[in-house]
Enzyme design. Structure first.
Site, mmCIF file in Angstrom:
data_model
loop_
_atom_site.group_PDB
_atom_site.id
_atom_site.type_symbol
_atom_site.label_atom_id
_atom_site.label_comp_id
_atom_site.label_asym_id
_atom_site.label_seq_id
_atom_site.Cartn_x
_atom_site.Cartn_y
_atom_site.Cartn_z
ATOM 1 N N HIS B 191 0.788 -1.241 -0.173
ATOM 2 C CA HIS B 191 -0.069 -0.162 -0.092
ATOM 3 C C HIS B 191 0.686 1.421 0.164
ATOM 4 O O HIS B 191 0.497 2.245 -0.498
ATOM 5 C CB HIS B 191 -1.019 -0.214 1.272
ATOM 6 N N ARG B 298 -3.619 -6.579 -11.211
ATOM 7 C CA ARG B 298 -3.532 -7.755 -10.420
ATOM 8 C C ARG B 298 -4.813 -7.270 -9.432
ATOM 9 O O ARG B 298 -4.847 -6.324 -8.645
ATOM 10 C CB ARG B 298 -2.158 -7.514 -9.385
ATOM 11 N N GLU B 433 4.587 -18.284 -16.596
ATOM 12 C CA GLU B 433 5.500 -18.095 -15.290
ATOM 13 C C GLU B 433 5.951 -19.184 -14.586
ATOM 14 O O GLU B 433 6.606 -19.245 -13.564
ATOM 15 C CB GLU B 433 4.701 -16.969 -14.373
ATOM 16 N N ASN B 456 8.929 -12.587 -13.176
ATOM 17 C CA ASN B 456 9.380 -12.584 -11.440
ATOM 18 C C ASN B 456 9.432 -13.988 -11.184
ATOM 19 O O ASN B 456 10.206 -14.714 -10.554
ATOM 20 C CB ASN B 456 8.494 -11.748 -10.675
ATOM 21 N N ASP B 457 8.090 -14.636 -11.284
ATOM 22 C CA ASP B 457 7.802 -16.261 -11.000
ATOM 23 C C ASP B 457 8.583 -17.053 -12.056
ATOM 24 O O ASP B 457 9.173 -18.027 -11.423
ATOM 25 C CB ASP B 457 6.350 -16.440 -10.977
ATOM 26 N N ARG B 467 13.345 -15.019 -4.124
ATOM 27 C CA ARG B 467 14.163 -13.796 -3.739
ATOM 28 C C ARG B 467 13.618 -12.964 -2.642
ATOM 29 O O ARG B 467 14.421 -11.867 -2.075
ATOM 30 C CB ARG B 467 13.847 -12.917 -5.045
ATOM 31 N N CYS B 504 5.446 -9.074 -18.719
ATOM 32 C CA CYS B 504 4.939 -7.930 -17.550
ATOM 33 C C CYS B 504 5.620 -8.262 -16.129
ATOM 34 O O CYS B 504 5.187 -7.759 -15.141
ATOM 35 C CB CYS B 504 3.440 -8.351 -17.229
#
Lengths: 89, 580
Positions: B191, B298, B433, B456-457, B467, B504
């Site tokens: 947030h 997301r 991913e 990322n994944d 990570r 992405c």
């Protein structure tokens, strides 16, 4: 002279801030020492911190033991306070 | 001078005095003192208790005026608690007998009380542990010599140092007086990060105990671009950052002017730059930065921010808000990707032994069909409002994709029966991913109309590196040749088909990777809104021919270090070509 009395906490929220402050206020006005027991816990009746740690919830049995010249009056005053439900009922 | 590295959550450089907000817990070193210091520590304690009492007494008076007796009684109790001789006695005993510092002794006494409170069954009294925390923080702040930090009285620009910024705090801040955030916890998608980017304030997160390392009033440098915070900088560092600040402002101005320029390479190839968003409010920001659409919405925050699963209406409202803000531009909604590090309060708290490989994401949804169907209904209902596309995450097998599509078809049937409109030909895509999905991309392109590579994944699963685990995080590199080979594989599988492929992950927003990704054949990149201008700058400064040369060269490397060194050199070479 030791005076001992047991009361049941009648108000719904138990011994929370306002009741503790009322309780401690009265205890501090008398000469006698005061120990308050609840289950296996004990607190100095003049210590707001210890009274909070007593965790006396609704329906808990609380035993007051006063020691000193004005022990009788002290315990009377506190029994009245507790039985009045701390003015919350 | 102290330098700390955290996560760069919102770009920019700020220099100014720190204001340290209450933290959940102060980090107090377990420290014993020389017996001669005992009276001094007791004096510190008494001074702190007196100052705290004074503060609470003022708060009580203010609360009685503004909020009524019910709130005032809380502060009245705090005041009595702080003045309680029993409290002072137990702290003094620890200072005298064990030679603890006043701060450590006080913390110990309060911790013990808090510990007792956690076992209390009564819900009302159990809540009072918060009051104990509050009292502890207040007194410790005085013992540790922190000035009272009151946000409503900000009169000069400051840098906020805090454990965390809650949304309600953030809205109460006066934007004009806030230079930057330096925060203990959080990540790119927290947030706080979203709020900081929305406000356009530099922010560095995940600094662990920055609140303990910085004192109120100390000069701080927050480098939100590189995720660095410097406390009490020397004059040389200060000058360096001042120059950087000027440079950053100049760059920002130039990038702003870039917003309305097309993302086209110098040899005329258009590149679609899309935005990744987390909350509907970000949609607008995305277009401000020049996004051509939402490449990844997301949806997890909807689920993470409330104790129960969001209702169909709540979800529909959120999706509709994004669609309205997007107008005719495409919006890819990813179905909810919960599990692993993103556990919703309403999810059954079944702890997987190895959550990244456990019941997460689409797997979770396919096992909790009631919740999944509600989710899909909300998405389908919003599909009439614009160019909405649906994307399934964490696919490993073709069967999973088919199951997800079958569930979607079921939900469509329900909507049909109820006469609720939706877009029947909604484009269905999937995230690539997992290495399994990448290797079998040729099979998946027969089932999905678009693919989105989540680097990322994909990196985590290819290199077997979490990570978030600091002991192995250094092994995490999306430019590892193995990962790049998989990316290339996916792009190749879409050639000659009417299947769009997008990338992405965070890689998409890092300028250094941009030429390589274009060279691998990608023409769509989706990234954090703030990254769009700098990626556009690279796109406009390069040619596909050059990018292809870079990709060919990189394909011959066998270590991530070689790749990175080469890309760094290329990045240096590309800068002077820019014509802005």
């Amino acid at each position: 002279m030791a005076v001992e009395r047991e009361v049941v906490i009648p108000n719904k929220e138990g011994l929370h801030f306002r009741p503790i402050m009322q309780f401690v206020d009265i205890a501090q006005r008398f000469q006698s020492g005061l120990t308050v027991h609840c289950a296996d816990r004990a607190a100095d009746g003049r210590s707001p911190m210890e009274m909070l740690m007593l965790v006396a919830t609704h329906g808990a049995r609380v035993r007051m033991v006063a020691n000193g010249a004005d022990a009788e009056q002290l315990v009377d005053a506190l029994v009245n306070l507790v039985q009045s439900g701390f003015g919350e009922m | 001078m102290i330098t700390k590295k955290g996560i760069n959550a919102s770009p920019g450089v700020a220099i100014g005095p720190a204001i340290v907000l209450d933290t959940e817990e102060y980090r107090i070193p377990h420290r014993t003192i020389d017996p001669v210091q005992v009276p001094g520590q007791i004096h510190n304690l008494d001074a702190a208790l007196a100052a705290s009492r004074q503060e609470v007494s003022e708060l009580r008076a203010a609360a009685a005026r503004k909020l009524g007796d019910k709130t005032a009684v809380i502060f009245a109790f705090h005041e009595q608690f702080i003045c309680d001789p029993k409290l002072r006695d137990s702290v003094v005993a620890l200072i005298e007998r064990r030679h603890y510092t006043a701060a450590y002794a006080f913390g110990q006494v309060l911790n013990e009380r808090q510990r007792q409170f956690r076992n209390v069954a009564d819900p009302y009294l159990k809540e009072r542990v918060r009051d104990l925390y509050d009292i502890e923080r207040r007194v410790l702040r005085h013992i540790l010599g922190r000035a009272r930090e009151d946000m409503t009285r900000l009169s000069e620009p400051v840098i906020i140092v805090a454990n965390e910024i809650t949304p309600s705090q953030a809205i109460s801040f006066d934007r004009r007086h806030i230079l930057a955030f330096a925060i203990n916890v959080g990540g790119q998608t927290s947030h706080t990060a979203i709020i900081a980017r929305m406000l356009g304030i530099p922010a560095v997160l995940a600094l662990s105990d920055i609140t303990a390392d910085v004192a109120g009033g100390e000069t701080l440098i927050v480098d939100g671009t590189n995720g660095i915070v410097v406390a009490s900088p020397d004059s040389e560092t200060l000058e360096r950052y001042r120059a950087q600040q000027r440079e950053y402002r100049r760059l920002e101005d130039r990038l702003r002017r870039l917003r309305d320029e097309p993302a086209v390479t110098r040899d005329g190839v258009p590149i679609e730059l899309l935005a990744n968003i987390e909350v509907p409010e970000e949609t607008h920001e995305a277009f401000e930065y020049g996004a051509e659409g939402i490449g990844l919405y997301r949806t997890e925050l909807l689920f993470l921010s409330s104790a129960r699963m969001p209702t169909e209406e709540e979800q529909y409202e959120a999706f509709l808000e994004v669609m309205r803000a997007a107008g005719p531009r495409p919006v890819v909604i990813r179905t909810v990707d919960l599990g692993a590090d993103k556990l919703a309060p309403a999810m059954e708290a079944q702890r997987d032994h190895n959550p990244a490989l456990g019941l997460r994401s689409l797997r979770y949804c396919l096992l909790h069909l009631d919740m999944f169907r509600v989710h899909l209904r909300a998405i389908l209902r919003a599909s009439t409002a614009g160019d909405l596309r649906i994307m399934f995450p964490m696919i490993t097998t073709v069967m999973e994709l088919r199951q997800a599509k079958a569930t979607l078809a079921d939900v469509m049937e329900d909507l049909d029966e109820e006469g609720i409109p939706f877009r029947r030909d909604i484009p269905i895509g999937m995230m690539v991913e997992t290495p399994a999905a990448a290797l079998l991309a040729a099979a998946f392109v027969r089932e999905a109309v678009f693919l989105s590579i989540g680097t990322n994944d994909l990196t985590q699963y290819t290199l077997a590196v979490d990570r978030g685990n600091e002991r192995v995080a250094h092994l995490f590199s999306s430019h590892n040749p193995a990962v790049l080979k998989l990316v290339h594989e996916v792009v190749r599988a879409t050639r000659g088909r009417k299947v769009q492929v997008n990338l992405c992950g965070e890689m998409a927003g890092a300028p250094i990777y941009c030429p390589l990704l274009l060279g691998l054949g990608l023409r769509r990149l989706s990234m954090a809104p703030k990254d769009i201008p700098s990626i556009k700058r690279i796109v406009r400064a390069t040619t596909i021919e050059r990018c292809q040369m870079i990709a060919r060269k990189v394909s011959r490397f066998d270590s991530d270090r070689q790749v990175l060194n080469f890309l760094r050199g290329e990045a240096r070479a590309i800068e002077p070509e820019e014509d802005l």
